[in-house]
Design an enzyme around this catalytic site. Structure first.
Site, mmCIF file in Angstrom:
data_model
loop_
_atom_site.group_PDB
_atom_site.id
_atom_site.type_symbol
_atom_site.label_atom_id
_atom_site.label_comp_id
_atom_site.label_asym_id
_atom_site.label_seq_id
_atom_site.Cartn_x
_atom_site.Cartn_y
_atom_site.Cartn_z
ATOM 1 N N LYS A 161 30.876 70.639 49.387
ATOM 2 C CA LYS A 161 29.402 70.792 49.373
ATOM 3 C C LYS A 161 29.086 72.324 49.264
ATOM 4 O O LYS A 161 29.598 73.175 49.455
ATOM 5 C CB LYS A 161 28.714 69.888 50.562
ATOM 6 C CG LYS A 161 29.040 68.608 50.810
ATOM 7 C CD LYS A 161 28.311 67.736 49.747
ATOM 8 C CE LYS A 161 28.609 66.045 49.898
ATOM 9 N NZ LYS A 161 29.965 65.726 49.211
ATOM 10 N N SER A 179 29.803 64.055 43.816
ATOM 11 C CA SER A 179 28.600 64.513 44.627
ATOM 12 C C SER A 179 28.348 66.174 44.050
ATOM 13 O O SER A 179 27.264 66.657 44.423
ATOM 14 C CB SER A 179 28.822 64.473 45.986
ATOM 15 O OG SER A 179 29.844 65.426 46.316
#
Length: 141
Positions: free
Chosen positions: A96, A59
């Site tokens: 993230k 990701s």
């Protein structure tokens, strides 16, 4: 859930050449001096607040963080908009990019196949630390 590994201060020093290297066309040879580079000084600013963690999943690939890399996480830093962070959501760790603007907070992946993480009422975001370095191997495992 993987748990971050605490940093143990070891006298880790490697040779460093006081020159940069081109990744395009080679530069003419220069008189390069060598010195010892202390990896603790380079990677760790607050030993008691610094942890290593292994990354799983793609990701964050467009931020240069790939599956199998290690990240260095500093818990002493205040997370700011745009920082890559280690966050805890519903008891699970995730890495993230922090988006914090105009009263909105979300976590963004660095891979277009992943959606942003937006928070519902009652859902808690804990920013556990700021990612300061990525360590990767280039040889096959």
């Amino acid at each position: 859930m993987n748990t971050p590994l605490p940093v143990t201060q070891l006298p880790v020093q490697v040779w460093a050449i006081s020159a940069t290297v081109q990744c395009g066309f080679p530069s003419p040879a220069e008189d390069h001096t060598q010195k010892r580079l202390d990896l603790n000084e380079l990677l760790i600013h607050q030993p008691d607040a610094t942890f290593f963690m292994r990354v799983r999943g793609p990701s964050m690939r467009d931020a240069g963080i790939d599956d199998g890399d290690y990240v260095v996480i500093d818990r002493s830093l205040e997370a700011k908009h745009g920082n890559v962070v280690l966050a805890v959501i519903d008891g699970e760790f995730t890495i993230k990019r922090l988006f914090r603007r105009a009263g909105r907070v979300k976590l963004q992946a660095a891979n277009p196949t992943f959606t942003d993480i937006e928070f519902r009422d009652g859902q808690e975001l804990i920013v556990w630390g700021v990612v300061t370095w990525t360590l990767k191997g280039l040889l096959p495992a």
